[in-house]
Design a protein around this motif. Structure first.
Motif, PDB file in Angstrom:
ATOM      1  N   LEU A  18       0.959  -1.258  -0.025  1.00 55.61           N
ATOM      2  CA  LEU A  18       0.027  -0.092  -0.161  1.00 55.61           C
ATOM      3  C   LEU A  18       1.030   1.114   0.131  1.00 55.61           C
ATOM      4  N   VAL A  19       2.037   1.353   0.807  1.00 55.32           N
ATOM      5  CA  VAL A  19       2.963   2.414   0.978  1.00 55.32           C
ATOM      6  C   VAL A  19       3.573   2.665  -0.623  1.00 55.32           C
ATOM      7  N   ILE A  20       3.930   1.538  -1.069  1.00 61.84           N
ATOM      8  CA  ILE A  20       4.591   1.632  -2.308  1.00 61.84           C
ATOM      9  C   ILE A  20       3.477   2.179  -3.543  1.00 61.84           C
ATOM     10  N   MET A  21       2.358   1.708  -3.584  1.00 55.51           N
ATOM     11  CA  MET A  21       1.367   2.270  -4.384  1.00 55.51           C
ATOM     12  C   MET A  21       1.162   3.668  -4.156  1.00 55.51           C
ATOM     13  N   ILE A  22       0.754   3.984  -2.929  1.00 53.64           N
ATOM     14  CA  ILE A  22       0.429   5.528  -2.529  1.00 53.64           C
ATOM     15  C   ILE A  22       1.851   6.281  -3.008  1.00 53.64           C
ATOM     16  N   GLY A  23       3.095   5.828  -2.848  1.00 50.98           N
ATOM     17  CA  GLY A  23       4.178   6.446  -3.162  1.00 50.98           C
ATOM     18  C   GLY A  23       4.188   6.704  -4.959  1.00 50.98           C
ATOM     19  N   SER A  24       4.001   5.558  -5.244  1.00 44.28           N
ATOM     20  CA  SER A  24       4.246   5.437  -6.996  1.00 44.28           C
ATOM     21  C   SER A  24       3.033   6.706  -7.488  1.00 44.28           C
ATOM     22  N   ARG A  82      -8.363   6.850  -2.846  1.00 48.91           N
ATOM     23  CA  ARG A  82      -8.683   6.774  -1.297  1.00 48.91           C
ATOM     24  C   ARG A  82      -9.762   5.601  -1.314  1.00 48.91           C
ATOM     25  N   ILE A  83     -10.664   5.500  -2.416  1.00 49.99           N
ATOM     26  CA  ILE A  83     -11.804   4.618  -2.078  1.00 49.99           C
ATOM     27  C   ILE A  83     -11.078   3.107  -2.396  1.00 49.99           C
ATOM     28  N   ALA A  84     -10.287   3.126  -3.299  1.00 46.54           N
ATOM     29  CA  ALA A  84      -9.686   1.860  -3.543  1.00 46.54           C
ATOM     30  C   ALA A  84      -8.623   1.282  -2.402  1.00 46.54           C
ATOM     31  N   SER A  85      -8.109   2.166  -1.570  1.00 46.44           N
ATOM     32  CA  SER A  85      -7.353   1.945  -0.121  1.00 46.44           C
ATOM     33  C   SER A  85      -8.284   1.557   0.678  1.00 46.44           C
TER      34      SER A  85
END
Length: 103
Positions: A18-24, A82-85
């Motif tokens: 999740l952190v990698i996805m948000i960072g990307s 945000r919704i996907a998370s």
């Protein structure tokens, strides 16, 4: 709440993903000077195609509308992330609850 070593590893891996996805995603949102200039040129062409001359009040209004459109698109993309998370988090909580019930 009882956690097996596997579930802790799984949760850690999910958190890292999740952190990698948000960072990307955030890195992709950052506009470089070239991207911003390309967007500005595209907006100027759009406004010229609508018939507004550079420097006129109509051109200024058109450029503002183009920027608002871009801002709206960026906001919508952030909301989708945000919704996907949230869906991912809810799914993981449901999986964890089912695993607990099975134990």
């Amino acid at each position: 709440m009882k956690h097996t070593p596997f579930s802790r590893r799984h949760r850690s891996a999910q958190s890292l993903a999740l952190v990698i996805m948000i960072g990307s995603f955030l890195a992709g949102c950052a506009t470089t000077a070239e991207q911003r200039q390309a967007e500005l040129n595209e907006d100027m062409v759009t406004c010229a195609n609508f018939g507004s001359r550079y420097g006129s009040a109509q051109h200024t209004q058109c450029m503002l509308i183009q920027q608002q459109r871009r801002d709206g698109e960026a906001l919508a993309a952030l909301e989708r992330a945000r919704i996907a998370s949230e869906i991912s988090r809810n799914t993981q909580e449901m999986i964890d609850a089912r695993k607990e019930e099975a134990n």
